[in-house]
Design a protein around this motif. Structure first.
Motif, PDB file in Angstrom:
ATOM      1  N   SER A 154      -8.140   1.185  -2.659  1.00 25.61           N
ATOM      2  CA  SER A 154      -8.442   0.455  -3.890  1.00 25.61           C
ATOM      3  C   SER A 154      -7.180  -0.186  -4.428  1.00 25.61           C
ATOM      4  O   SER A 154      -6.063   0.298  -4.198  1.00 25.61           O
ATOM      5  N   VAL A 155      -7.353  -1.286  -5.148  1.00 33.66           N
ATOM      6  CA  VAL A 155      -6.263  -1.968  -5.844  1.00 33.66           C
ATOM      7  C   VAL A 155      -6.153  -1.401  -7.252  1.00 33.66           C
ATOM      8  O   VAL A 155      -7.160  -1.046  -7.872  1.00 33.66           O
ATOM      9  N   TYR A 156      -4.941  -1.297  -7.771  1.00 34.73           N
ATOM     10  CA  TYR A 156      -4.760  -0.848  -9.152  1.00 34.73           C
ATOM     11  C   TYR A 156      -3.597  -1.610  -9.790  1.00 34.73           C
ATOM     12  O   TYR A 156      -2.691  -2.062  -9.119  1.00 34.73           O
ATOM     13  N   ILE A 210       0.844  -1.190   0.000  1.00 32.58           N
ATOM     14  CA  ILE A 210       0.000   0.000   0.000  1.00 32.58           C
ATOM     15  C   ILE A 210       0.883   1.244   0.000  1.00 32.58           C
ATOM     16  O   ILE A 210       1.877   1.311   0.718  1.00 32.58           O
ATOM     17  N   THR A 211       0.528   2.210  -0.842  1.00 33.32           N
ATOM     18  CA  THR A 211       1.348   3.406  -1.008  1.00 33.32           C
ATOM     19  C   THR A 211       0.541   4.665  -0.752  1.00 33.32           C
ATOM     20  O   THR A 211      -0.678   4.707  -0.955  1.00 33.32           O
ATOM     21  N   PHE A 238       1.715  -9.513  -7.473  1.00 32.12           N
ATOM     22  CA  PHE A 238       1.780  -8.198  -6.839  1.00 32.12           C
ATOM     23  C   PHE A 238       0.436  -7.481  -6.916  1.00 32.12           C
ATOM     24  O   PHE A 238      -0.094  -7.239  -7.998  1.00 32.12           O
ATOM     25  N   LEU A 239      -0.097  -7.127  -5.746  1.00 31.62           N
ATOM     26  CA  LEU A 239      -1.312  -6.317  -5.647  1.00 31.62           C
ATOM     27  C   LEU A 239      -0.943  -4.951  -5.064  1.00 31.62           C
ATOM     28  O   LEU A 239      -0.776  -4.804  -3.855  1.00 31.62           O
ATOM     29  N   PRO A 240      -0.794  -3.924  -5.910  1.00 30.09           N
ATOM     30  CA  PRO A 240      -0.552  -2.563  -5.410  1.00 30.09           C
ATOM     31  C   PRO A 240      -1.865  -1.950  -4.918  1.00 30.09           C
ATOM     32  O   PRO A 240      -2.915  -2.130  -5.545  1.00 30.09           O
ATOM     33  N   VAL A 241      -1.778  -1.212  -3.821  1.00 31.46           N
ATOM     34  CA  VAL A 241      -2.971  -0.646  -3.199  1.00 31.46           C
ATOM     35  C   VAL A 241      -2.774   0.852  -2.995  1.00 31.46           C
ATOM     36  O   VAL A 241      -1.727   1.289  -2.526  1.00 31.46           O
ATOM     37  N   ARG A 242      -3.798   1.636  -3.338  1.00 35.29           N
ATOM     38  CA  ARG A 242      -3.794   3.073  -3.045  1.00 35.29           C
ATOM     39  C   ARG A 242      -4.249   3.280  -1.605  1.00 35.29           C
ATOM     40  O   ARG A 242      -5.345   2.860  -1.234  1.00 35.29           O
ATOM     41  N   GLY A 243      -3.414   3.941  -0.824  1.00 37.96           N
ATOM     42  CA  GLY A 243      -3.769   4.222   0.558  1.00 37.96           C
ATOM     43  C   GLY A 243      -4.361   5.605   0.721  1.00 37.96           C
ATOM     44  O   GLY A 243      -4.260   6.450  -0.171  1.00 37.96           O
TER      45      GLY A 243
END
Length: 323
Positions: A184-186, A160-161, A214-219
């Protein structure tokens, strides 16, 4: 000691603003110019308002090569355009913070600038491709395993970023009213940083052929990356910890935590913090960085220090924003 003269191209964004904060307070750097076509003539502190009282320069639309180091803080794809349109003298060291030169290719002489992987190459390089923020965080967690040849199974990654990772230009998913109290995931499984991560892993462990899931997540926070990764490793936890401690013995910014860490430990620092935990034959790796510092501008200054023969930590001994 003679000061290093530095120039910055693409000076208006988040990454450039963070870089300027570091450079103007670096004891051995003189900031020569900050280039921005859209802001030429305007005071820098009117764009980066936190620099009021710290800098009296204006943005310029002119380039000067009476410098030692040039930082490219332009957008992805724009660095190659700049490189093709401008003849940068050989004596000027270049550090590109975009993704344009990170992957090995014919004619690409940029060294991949992850100091924990390529410190000796960086010291001899004239051109550096600064790693991506997710790529830095995930590699710090995985490269010791690749070095030992222990990456045999798929690696499952959730990271999460903060919102600053999306850049300064507003978009639907970076607007405050959308991002706040939201998640959300993107770009699931095909994030653009996976290429450079695989490249580094294969450099250490050529037979690696498993998947990076890899699941990147918007924090809904501003800055920092918190990555949790797990994979099968048939080794005892003490042996794994010893591997990590040995691999990072010469890495002043990477720290192995004995207790479960939290993101505020790294925000506003150039640190990478890693935590290791074992459950039967599954290894959990937590890796954390500040996306704007160790994930971008702090790492760029770290690379400059190495290229110019300075102590690696010079100008980067920063306090975490703990409270």
């Amino acid at each position: 000691m003679k000061k290093i003269r530095a120039g910055v191209v693409g000076g208006a964004g988040y990454t450039a603003g963070e870089l300027l904060r570091l450079l103007i307070h670096h004891p051995q750097v003189e900031l020569a110019f900050v280039h921005s076509k859209s802001n030429a003539g305007n005071p820098i502190h009117e764009v980066h308002t936190d620099l009021l009282g710290d800098i009296n320069l204006n943005f310029t639309d002119e380039l000067s090569y009476a410098i030692d180091v040039l930082f490219l803080c332009v957008g992805h794809g724009e660095a190659k355009v700049f490189w093709n349109e401008n003849k940068v003298p050989d004596q000027v060291k270049v550090i590109d913070l975009s993704q344009d030169f990170r992957l090995d290719a014919e004619g690409n002489d940029f060294v991949y600038g992850l100091p924990e992987l390529n410190k000796h190459k960086i010291k001899e390089a004239n051109h550096i491709a600064n790693p991506g923020c997710f790529a830095t965080c995930l590699q710090l967690g995985l490269l010791p395993l690749a070095y030992a040849g222990w990456l045999k199974e798929d690696v499952h990654i959730n990271a999460i970023t903060g919102s600053t990772g999306a850049g300064q230009k507003p978009s639907a998913t970076s607007h405050f009213s959308w991002r706040n109290n939201n998640i959300s995931v993107y770009k699931a499984f095909d994030h653009q940083h996976l290429g450079e991560i695989r490249q580094s892993i294969h450099g250490l462990q050529p037979d690696f052929n498993a998947q990076l899931m890899f699941l990147p997540v918007r924090g809904d926070f501003t800055r920092g990356i918190y990555a949790s990764m797990y994979t099968k490793v048939v080794r005892g936890i003490e042996e794994v910890k010893k591997l990590y401690q040995t691999f990072y013995a010469d890495a002043p910014f990477v720290h192995i935590s004995e207790s479960n860490p939290h993101l505020k430990q790294v925000v506003n620092t150039n640190k990478g913090v890693i935590y290791l935990q074992q459950h039967e034959d599954t290894l959990l790796i937590i890796s954390m960085i500040d996306n704007l510092l160790k994930g971008a501008s702090g790492q760029a200054v770290q690379n400059m220090n190495l290229m110019c023969g300075l102590e690696e930590t010079r100008g980067l001994q920063l306090k975490a924003s703990f409270f």
